[in-house]
Write an enzyme that holds these catalytic residues in place. Structure first.
Site, PDB file in Angstrom:
ATOM      1  N   ASN A  85      11.617  -9.358   8.466  1.00 49.14           N
ATOM      2  CA  ASN A  85      11.617 -10.823   8.404  1.00 49.14           C
ATOM      3  C   ASN A  85      10.333 -11.243   7.722  1.00 49.14           C
ATOM      4  OD1 ASN A  85      13.951 -10.788   9.887  1.00 49.14           O
ATOM      5  ND2 ASN A  85      13.088 -11.743  11.718  1.00 49.14           N
ATOM      6  N   TYR A 144       8.166 -14.275   5.669  1.00 49.57           N
ATOM      7  CA  TYR A 144       8.080 -15.689   5.299  1.00 49.57           C
ATOM      8  C   TYR A 144       6.824 -16.013   4.500  1.00 49.57           C
ATOM      9  CZ  TYR A 144      11.767 -16.779   8.704  1.00 49.57           C
ATOM     10  OH  TYR A 144      12.955 -16.840   9.383  1.00 49.57           O
ATOM     11  N   HIS A 178      17.763 -11.402  20.646  1.00 51.41           N
ATOM     12  CA  HIS A 178      16.952 -12.366  19.897  1.00 51.41           C
ATOM     13  C   HIS A 178      16.299 -13.308  20.919  1.00 51.41           C
ATOM     14  CE1 HIS A 178      16.453 -14.142  15.641  1.00 51.41           C
ATOM     15  NE2 HIS A 178      15.657 -14.853  16.428  1.00 51.41           N
ATOM     16  N   ARG A 199      24.461 -12.576   9.842  1.00 52.08           N
ATOM     17  CA  ARG A 199      23.625 -12.032  10.909  1.00 52.08           C
ATOM     18  C   ARG A 199      23.546 -13.057  12.037  1.00 52.08           C
ATOM     19  NH1 ARG A 199      17.364 -12.045  11.612  1.00 52.08           N
ATOM     20  NH2 ARG A 199      17.452 -11.229  13.717  1.00 52.08           N
ATOM     21  N   GLU A 242      15.314 -11.843   7.265  1.00 49.12           N
ATOM     22  CA  GLU A 242      15.060 -13.290   7.293  1.00 49.12           C
ATOM     23  C   GLU A 242      14.063 -13.627   6.199  1.00 49.12           C
ATOM     24  OE1 GLU A 242      13.695 -15.043  11.015  1.00 49.12           O
ATOM     25  OE2 GLU A 242      15.201 -13.920  12.149  1.00 49.12           O
ATOM     26  N   GLU A 290      12.177  -9.032  16.009  1.00 54.22           N
ATOM     27  CA  GLU A 290      10.739  -9.307  16.067  1.00 54.22           C
ATOM     28  C   GLU A 290      10.095  -9.064  17.423  1.00 54.22           C
ATOM     29  OE1 GLU A 290       9.897 -13.235  14.664  1.00 54.22           O
ATOM     30  OE2 GLU A 290      10.628 -12.840  12.656  1.00 54.22           O
TER      31      GLU A 290
HETATM   32  C1  PNW Z   1      11.437 -15.982  13.260  1.00 53.18           C
HETATM   33  N1  PNW Z   1       5.169 -17.721  13.391  1.00 53.18           N
HETATM   34  O1  PNW Z   1      10.444 -16.350  14.131  1.00 53.18           O
HETATM   35  C2  PNW Z   1      12.632 -15.832  14.177  1.00 53.18           C
HETATM   36  O2  PNW Z   1      13.289 -14.604  14.054  1.00 53.18           O
HETATM   37  C3  PNW Z   1      13.588 -16.979  14.107  1.00 53.18           C
HETATM   38  O3  PNW Z   1      14.263 -17.079  15.324  1.00 53.18           O
HETATM   39  C4  PNW Z   1      12.848 -18.246  13.731  1.00 53.18           C
HETATM   40  O4  PNW Z   1      13.621 -19.383  13.823  1.00 53.18           O
HETATM   41  C5  PNW Z   1      12.332 -18.045  12.319  1.00 53.18           C
HETATM   42  O5  PNW Z   1      11.512 -16.901  12.224  1.00 53.18           O
HETATM   43  C6  PNW Z   1      11.546 -19.236  11.763  1.00 53.18           C
HETATM   44  O6  PNW Z   1      10.428 -19.464  12.541  1.00 53.18           O
HETATM   45  C7  PNW Z   1       9.170 -16.713  13.843  1.00 53.18           C
HETATM   46  O7  PNW Z   1       4.674 -18.654  14.059  1.00 53.18           O
HETATM   47  C8  PNW Z   1       8.601 -17.698  14.623  1.00 53.18           C
HETATM   48  O8  PNW Z   1       4.448 -17.082  12.599  1.00 53.18           O
HETATM   49  C9  PNW Z   1       7.281 -18.031  14.461  1.00 53.18           C
HETATM   50  C10 PNW Z   1       6.518 -17.378  13.527  1.00 53.18           C
HETATM   51  C11 PNW Z   1       7.086 -16.406  12.747  1.00 53.18           C
HETATM   52  C12 PNW Z   1       8.430 -16.071  12.902  1.00 53.18           C
END
Ligand code: PNW
Length: 495
Positions: free
Chosen positions: A333, A335, A146, A100, A402, A192
């Site tokens: 995505n 996390y 992006h 991706r 992601e 996002e």
């Molecule tokens: C995503 N937060 O962004 C993006 O899709 C990527 O480009 C980025 O590098 C990756 O996650 C890791 O951060 C985020 O602050 C950026 O909660 C910030 C946040 C979440 C996702």
């Protein structure tokens, strides 16, 4: 005992056996796909090479260095503009099914407008990548946007705040389908938008860094993004799908919101948080319109604030029909997880999207941290969010686009990252086998340590480390790369 009772007992026994076997399965389903992800501004560099135009992140990092933790830029980043062959060799080494990556809009259209001319050297760069991926049997998942809007568009017409962007974006997408679509299996219109609308036009921590019209522009941005997405989906459907046979959707930033207690109020607050974050985009493209809770709350607050109408724009009936169903899968995505607690509505005053939600969010002290303040390790969150999406949106196909872990420095023996992927994948398997969520792919963020937006190079998500002080930007495998390789080879979650 009658023979039919016996058959029933045997069938039941087999059912229990297979269910428990499935429930404990460490084996990924046969057609499950694994990939890794990157994004143009975060890895490419070559910021003004071979005719590339300036984009809002070039401008933002150059003019507001204080907004980037280490005052760095993506001017060179991982230098993937020159080192894409090395990167693809790494993909091959990992054994991924797909890669991706994103197209830098201003690299192929320097001003953003098709009519201003195509930069053929930019087109050639992405053609080279696609051809090499094809030769190596790696499928391509391309993100069209992006976050790196051509600067000229921002200046000449206001970017995502102006509805004419819908046509401009559609023309760019048309060109991308035309040039690249024969080798692209998955298209992502937007990465996002729930993040970049919020941080580009409300909190101002990301490019273009505006906070001019709080509680208004953030929703206008989203409205135009949703319309752009729908226009591009329909164009793909009408003109390209039959020939190119790809799938197309968008990707949402998706945290899990865990209700802080079992009380009705906290559950309501957690649900509201999910609706304002995920439902904001998912509801229109799956069901046709914004979540009812957003429509009602924002209208109510807007009127009390003295606006003539809701700060949340309205879709016409025709638009609702047009937007509904514009997805082939949902890109997630994921996390981390937040705890969510009910609070009384924040009093009416200056408008803001944050106040519209009015919930309290916090992390549990017991959650393990990472190199990013916002990323706490809560592996069961991926199962919870997957289940919630299944139940709320009638079981759509989900691809995890992601998932990854950051360190604050180069750590080659990255036990924590390896553990993160292992445990998140463990809960992903539970979502698949126990909850029957239709998840068909998983993407590790990221292939490389890269430019982590406002955090610059201070947070590292890569399976491969990059030494940013060395002009040749060497890539060095971390232990997690080795681990991912074994999972991909065995299709089995190992310890
Ligand atoms: C995503 N937060 O962004 C993006 O899709 C990527 O480009 C980025 O590098 C990756 O996650 C890791 O951060 C985020 O602050 C950026 O909660 C910030 C946040 C979440 C996702």
């Amino acid at each position: 005992m009658s023979s039919s009772t016996l058959v029933f007992i045997i069938t039941l026994f087999c059912f229990i056996c297979t269910t428990t076997q499935e429930a404990n399965s460490q084996i990924f389903p046969p057609n499950f796909k694994f990939g890794v992800a990157t994004a143009s501004y975060q890895i490419e560099g070559g910021c003004n090479e071979d005719g590339k135009g300036e984009n809002i992140w070039d401008r933002f990092t150059h003019t507001s260095p204080n907004k980037i933790f280490d005052h760095s830029t993506g001017d060179v980043a991982c230098d993937s503009y020159h080192k894409y062959e090395t990167d693809i060799a790494l993909l091959k080494e990992l054994g991924v099914d797909f890669y991706r990556f994103s197209i830098s809009w201003s690299r192929i259209l320097p001003t953003g407008y098709v009519d201003d001319g195509i930069n053929h050297r930019g087109v050639e760069y992405y053609n080279n990548i696609l051809n090499l991926l094809h030769q190596n049997n790696i499928e391509a998942m391309i993100t069209l946007y992006h976050w790196d809007l051509p600067q000229h568009l921002h200046e000449s017409m206001g970017g995502w705040l102006n509805e004419t962007i819908v046509d401009i974006f559609a023309k760019y997408a048309d060109l991308a389908f035309h040039f690249f679509g024969d080798r692209v299996k998955y298209w992502i219109t937007f990465n996002e938008p729930n993040n970049f609308c919020q941080n580009g036009y409300e909190t101002a921590i990301d490019a273009p860094g505006l906070a001019n019209n709080l509680g208004v522009d953030v929703y206008t941005c989203a409205h135009n993004v949703i319309k752009s997405h729908a226009a591009v989906y329909h164009m793909y459907d009408k003109t390209y799908r039959k020939l190119q046979k790809g799938k197309i959707s968008l990707i949402l930033y998706t945290k899990w919101a865990q209700s802080s207690t079992n009380t009705h109020k906290d559950f309501k607050a957690a649900e509201r948080s999910l609706q304002f974050q995920f439902g904001w985009f998912a509801n229109p493209i799956i069901k046709g319109n914004y979540p009812r809770i957003m429509i009602e709350r924002i209208r109510e607050r807007s009127i009390k604030e003295g606006f003539q109408k809701s700060r949340l724009p309205k879709f016409t009936k025709k638009e609702i029909r047009y937007i509904k169903g514009t997805f082939d899968f949902i890109g997630v995505n994921h996390y981390t997880t937040h705890m969510v607690k009910w609070i009384d509505d924040i009093p009416i005053g200056k408008p803001s999207a944050f106040k519209d939600i009015s919930v309290e969010e916090y992390f549990k002290d017991s959650w393990k941290g990472s190199g990013s303040f916002w990323l706490k390790v809560v592996p069961c969150g991926i199962r919870n969010i997957a289940k919630w999406i299944k139940n709320t949106y009638n079981n759509p196909n989900i691809i995890i686009t992601e998932n990854g872990y950051s360190d604050g420095e180069i750590i080659l023996h990255d036990f924590d990252r390896k553990n993160y992927h292992k445990n998140y994948l463990k809960y992903l398997l539970k979502a698949i086998y126990n909850d029957h969520v239709n998840i068909t792919g998983y993407t590790a963020w990221s292939l490389l340590d890269n430019f982590e937006w406002r955090e610059g190079y201070s947070e590292r998500f890569g399976l491969y480390a990059v030494n940013f002080t060395d002009s040749s930007r060497p890539r060095i495998p971390k232990d997690s790369a080795e681990y991912y390789k074994i999972i991909l080879k065995t299709r089995h979650l190992i310890s």
